[in-house]
Design an enzyme around this catalytic site. Structure first.
Site, PDB file in Angstrom:
ATOM      1  N   ASN A   3      61.864 -55.988  43.318  1.00 43.28           N
ATOM      2  CA  ASN A   3      61.881 -54.946  44.336  1.00 43.28           C
ATOM      3  C   ASN A   3      60.426 -54.693  44.719  1.00 43.28           C
ATOM      4  O   ASN A   3      59.695 -53.999  44.021  1.00 43.28           O
ATOM      5  CB  ASN A   3      62.526 -53.685  43.739  1.00 43.28           C
ATOM      6  CG  ASN A   3      62.654 -52.577  44.758  1.00 43.28           C
ATOM      7  OD1 ASN A   3      62.122 -52.673  45.870  1.00 43.28           O
ATOM      8  ND2 ASN A   3      63.342 -51.521  44.380  1.00 43.28           N
TER       9      ASN A   3
ATOM     10  N   LYS B 134      58.574 -53.667  41.376  1.00 49.62           N
ATOM     11  CA  LYS B 134      59.391 -53.466  40.179  1.00 49.62           C
ATOM     12  C   LYS B 134      60.162 -54.756  39.927  1.00 49.62           C
ATOM     13  O   LYS B 134      60.571 -55.414  40.880  1.00 49.62           O
ATOM     14  CB  LYS B 134      60.369 -52.316  40.388  1.00 49.62           C
ATOM     15  CG  LYS B 134      59.683 -50.968  40.463  1.00 49.62           C
ATOM     16  CD  LYS B 134      60.694 -49.850  40.576  1.00 49.62           C
ATOM     17  CE  LYS B 134      60.506 -49.115  41.871  1.00 49.62           C
ATOM     18  NZ  LYS B 134      61.533 -48.229  42.274  1.00 49.62           N
TER      19      LYS B 134
ATOM     20  N   HIS C 273      71.018 -48.013  50.851  1.00 52.73           N
ATOM     21  CA  HIS C 273      71.527 -47.833  49.479  1.00 52.73           C
ATOM     22  C   HIS C 273      72.804 -48.650  49.245  1.00 52.73           C
ATOM     23  O   HIS C 273      73.606 -48.315  48.376  1.00 52.73           O
ATOM     24  CB  HIS C 273      71.894 -46.356  49.189  1.00 52.73           C
ATOM     25  CG  HIS C 273      70.735 -45.416  49.115  1.00 52.73           C
ATOM     26  ND1 HIS C 273      70.829 -44.103  49.549  1.00 52.73           N
ATOM     27  CD2 HIS C 273      69.477 -45.567  48.659  1.00 52.73           C
ATOM     28  CE1 HIS C 273      69.681 -43.484  49.356  1.00 52.73           C
ATOM     29  NE2 HIS C 273      68.843 -44.359  48.817  1.00 52.73           N
TER      30      HIS C 273
ATOM     31  N   LEU D 162      72.669 -39.669  45.204  1.00 57.40           N
ATOM     32  CA  LEU D 162      71.758 -38.534  45.353  1.00 57.40           C
ATOM     33  C   LEU D 162      70.508 -38.758  44.506  1.00 57.40           C
ATOM     34  O   LEU D 162      70.450 -38.385  43.325  1.00 57.40           O
ATOM     35  CB  LEU D 162      72.461 -37.231  44.928  1.00 57.40           C
ATOM     36  CG  LEU D 162      73.834 -36.956  45.554  1.00 57.40           C
ATOM     37  CD1 LEU D 162      74.450 -35.686  44.978  1.00 57.40           C
ATOM     38  CD2 LEU D 162      73.722 -36.845  47.074  1.00 57.40           C
TER      39      LEU D 162
ATOM     40  N   ASN E 109      65.949 -39.549  45.261  1.00 61.47           N
ATOM     41  CA  ASN E 109      64.942 -39.016  46.186  1.00 61.47           C
ATOM     42  C   ASN E 109      65.435 -39.161  47.614  1.00 61.47           C
ATOM     43  O   ASN E 109      65.336 -38.250  48.416  1.00 61.47           O
ATOM     44  CB  ASN E 109      63.618 -39.750  46.012  1.00 61.47           C
ATOM     45  CG  ASN E 109      62.824 -39.143  44.890  1.00 61.47           C
ATOM     46  OD1 ASN E 109      62.750 -37.923  44.770  1.00 61.47           O
ATOM     47  ND2 ASN E 109      62.251 -39.986  44.046  1.00 61.47           N
TER      48      ASN E 109
ATOM     49  N   ARG F 161      63.007 -36.010  53.269  1.00 63.93           N
ATOM     50  CA  ARG F 161      63.531 -36.347  54.602  1.00 63.93           C
ATOM     51  C   ARG F 161      64.537 -35.300  55.062  1.00 63.93           C
ATOM     52  O   ARG F 161      65.306 -34.777  54.257  1.00 63.93           O
ATOM     53  CB  ARG F 161      64.224 -37.709  54.585  1.00 63.93           C
ATOM     54  CG  ARG F 161      63.296 -38.851  54.267  1.00 63.93           C
ATOM     55  CD  ARG F 161      64.000 -40.187  54.469  1.00 63.93           C
ATOM     56  NE  ARG F 161      63.364 -41.188  53.653  1.00 63.93           N
ATOM     57  CZ  ARG F 161      64.001 -41.946  52.767  1.00 63.93           C
ATOM     58  NH1 ARG F 161      65.307 -41.846  52.588  1.00 63.93           N
ATOM     59  NH2 ARG F 161      63.346 -42.829  52.050  1.00 63.93           N
TER      60      ARG F 161
ATOM     61  N   ILE G  74      69.889 -37.306  40.846  1.00 65.38           N
ATOM     62  CA  ILE G  74      70.477 -35.966  40.932  1.00 65.38           C
ATOM     63  C   ILE G  74      71.982 -36.034  40.650  1.00 65.38           C
ATOM     64  O   ILE G  74      72.526 -35.233  39.885  1.00 65.38           O
ATOM     65  CB  ILE G  74      70.194 -35.350  42.324  1.00 65.38           C
ATOM     66  CG1 ILE G  74      68.681 -35.210  42.527  1.00 65.38           C
ATOM     67  CG2 ILE G  74      70.907 -34.019  42.475  1.00 65.38           C
ATOM     68  CD1 ILE G  74      68.257 -34.857  43.949  1.00 65.38           C
TER      69      ILE G  74
HETATM   70  P1  ADP Z   1      64.787 -42.744  43.493  1.00 62.58           P
HETATM   71  O1  ADP Z   1      65.495 -42.517  44.787  1.00 62.58           O
HETATM   72  O2  ADP Z   1      63.297 -42.665  43.581  1.00 62.58           O
HETATM   73  O3  ADP Z   1      65.324 -43.922  42.681  1.00 62.58           O
HETATM   74  P2  ADP Z   1      66.123 -41.137  41.466  1.00 62.58           P
HETATM   75  O4  ADP Z   1      67.486 -41.715  41.656  1.00 62.58           O
HETATM   76  O5  ADP Z   1      65.413 -41.408  40.193  1.00 62.58           O
HETATM   77  O6  ADP Z   1      65.161 -41.435  42.687  1.00 62.58           O
HETATM   78  O7  ADP Z   1      66.270 -39.543  41.641  1.00 62.58           O
HETATM   79  C1  ADP Z   1      65.171 -38.702  41.610  1.00 62.58           C
HETATM   80  C2  ADP Z   1      65.659 -37.279  41.725  1.00 62.58           C
HETATM   81  O8  ADP Z   1      66.549 -37.000  40.628  1.00 62.58           O
HETATM   82  C3  ADP Z   1      64.543 -36.243  41.662  1.00 62.58           C
HETATM   83  O9  ADP Z   1      64.742 -35.252  42.656  1.00 62.58           O
HETATM   84  C4  ADP Z   1      64.728 -35.648  40.285  1.00 62.58           C
HETATM   85  O10 ADP Z   1      64.311 -34.313  40.212  1.00 62.58           O
HETATM   86  C5  ADP Z   1      66.242 -35.709  40.132  1.00 62.58           C
HETATM   87  N1  ADP Z   1      66.672 -35.528  38.762  1.00 62.58           N
HETATM   88  C6  ADP Z   1      66.482 -36.341  37.699  1.00 62.58           C
HETATM   89  N2  ADP Z   1      66.984 -35.756  36.572  1.00 62.58           N
HETATM   90  C7  ADP Z   1      67.488 -34.560  36.961  1.00 62.58           C
HETATM   91  C8  ADP Z   1      68.134 -33.481  36.276  1.00 62.58           C
HETATM   92  N3  ADP Z   1      68.354 -33.514  34.973  1.00 62.58           N
HETATM   93  N4  ADP Z   1      68.514 -32.400  37.006  1.00 62.58           N
HETATM   94  C9  ADP Z   1      68.280 -32.345  38.326  1.00 62.58           C
HETATM   95  N5  ADP Z   1      67.685 -33.327  39.032  1.00 62.58           N
HETATM   96  C10 ADP Z   1      67.294 -34.415  38.356  1.00 62.58           C
END
Ligand code: ADP
Length: 401
Positions: free
Chosen positions: A7, A14, A181, A210, A212, A242, A332
């Site tokens: 990636n 990554k 996604h 859900l 970033n 966003r 999330i």
């Molecule tokens: P990316 O899109 O970068 O792969 P992720 O899927 O890792 O992102 O999601 C990141 C989001 O998940 C951030 O907003 C982070 O705060 C949230 N997150 C991770 N663990 C928790 C948790 N225990 N409670 C609430 N939000 C969480």
């Protein structure tokens, strides 16, 4: 069969090597801050005894070509390269335009076609392409496959993917909804079917990625029929930075009132909006901490975030006409019981009701969180985009073999 998944982003790479016999991660890592004074490479692998080892290197890495060389070197030095032979390389490519509807074996013609559609995703596709070109040079003997974030959504019917704008925008400039996604939505839909012990073809699902970035998909018989992201990942749900859906006339208004230019608007909608725009932080955990401490703006940001999800659940329920399962995934979706609860609040009449105790279980594998008598199953499914890319790469190579 060992597959290397790559990636390659604008400032990071990554990677993971997976043994496809059982999906084990043999080694992997990430190289961040390419082009900055101090880049950081974290590489992990399993030693001969099967124990996990990790090293971190901090040296300047000026560009992607050096990044891949650095990764190859650290693999060699750590001994993790000698343990396996690569049978294929799967590259994540964000945008496949209308041409790429499935994983595609990479050759010169494909590289040129990818270059031609790069303008559709100017921030993402060029670094993806750089990763491909460097790997073609470094591993000329290993077959390589492009796996597209947009491909899963190419099954959307035309009434779902066209915008109500002049036809020339579509015909001349490829302006339509693509969705993103896709590897995650495809993976969690399949995992949900396995968990429910039902053929995917018999299921109607809403999947909610859900992280970033955030997106929803309506999936019927394993085919995406609608998704919330559009021409770019800006449309749809509210995200970390966003905005999601807004009235495009806001841009004309701001331009007339303040003279703000397109570049600045682009930046503000992509980087300064969403949770960050409302409460100043883009990380959900941070927003939740602030809200718990009484911060009204953080409370509002979370209320808006969940309200938008609820609206999309309702919309996609109507699109599907029947719903077998609602699936939460990504940072999330997998880790925040309060967000899942609030997003499903008030949907009892739709058969969607969450059980408080089940909702707070830890999620390391698929869990069910609906109330005992609820008509719709509500699942939390950990996503694994690397594994899905590896699966799709293998499938593509097997067809060709
Ligand atoms: P990316 O899109 O970068 O792969 P992720 O899927 O890792 O992102 O999601 C990141 C989001 O998940 C951030 O907003 C982070 O705060 C949230 N997150 C991770 N663990 C928790 C948790 N225990 N409670 C609430 N939000 C969480």
């Amino acid at each position: 069969m060992n597959i290397l998944v790559i990636n390659s982003g604008s400032s990071s790479v990554k990677y993971q090597v997976l043994d496809m016999a059982d999906g084990t991660v043999l080694s992997g890592g990430r190289l961040e801050r390419i082009g900055e004074p101090e880049s950081r490479l974290t590489h992990h692998w399993r030693d001969a005894a099967g124990a996990r080892q990790e090293i971190t290197r901090r040296d300047p890495v000026p560009d992607h070509a050096h990044a891949f060389e650095r990764i190859a070197t650290v693999m060699r030095e750590s001994g993790s390269a000698g343990q396996f032979a690569l049978d294929g390389i799967g590259h994540r490519v964000v945008h496949g335009g209308e041409r790429f509807r499935a994983p595609t074996r990479i050759d010169r013609e494909v590289v040129e076609a990818l270059r031609a559609i790069s303008a559709l995703a100017p921030l993402h596709n060029p670094p993806n392409l750089t990763g491909i070109e460097v790997c073609l040079r470094l591993f000329p003997q290993v077959p390589q496959v492009a796996v597209f974030d947009t491909a899963f959504h190419q099954t959307m019917p035309v009434h779902a993917f066209r915008y109500a704008v002049p036809e020339s925008w579509y015909r001349g400039h490829q302006v339509r909804r693509y969705g993103f996604h896709g590897t995650s939505h495809a993976y969690v839909a399949r995992q949900a079917a396995v968990h429910l012990q039902r053929p995917l073809e018999s299921l109607r699902l809403i999947t909610l990625h859900l992280g970033n970035g955030a997106s929803a998909a309506a999936i019927e018989a394993g085919r995406c029929v609608d998704t919330s992201m559009g021409f770019t990942p800006l449309e749809g749900l509210m995200m970390g930075t966003r905005c999601g859906d807004i009235d495009p006339a806001i841009l004309f208004h701001l331009n007339r009132e303040t003279g703000i230019d397109l570049e600045d608007l682009d930046y503000q909608l992509n980087q300064e909006s969403g949770l960050k725009g409302i409460c100043g932080v883009n990380d959900m955990r941070e927003a939740q901490r602030l809200a718990a401490a009484g911060d009204e703006r953080a409370r509002l940001a979370i209320d808006m975030y969940c309200y938008r999800i609820r609206k999309y659940i309702g919309a996609y329920y109507a699109v599907l006409g029947r719903l077998d399962a609602l699936v939460f995934t990504a940072g999330i979706g997998e880790n925040s019981p309060p967000i899942r609860k609030q997003s499903c609040a008030g949907l009892d009449r739709f058969g969607i009701r969450i059980d408080e105790a089940r909702n707070v279980q830890a999620c390391t594998e698929v869990i069910e969180i609906q109330a005992e008598d609820a008509a719709v199953r509500v699942l939390v499914v950990p996503t694994n985009e690397e594994l899905e890319i590896a699966h799709q790469t293998r499938a593509c190579l097997m067809v060709r073999a």
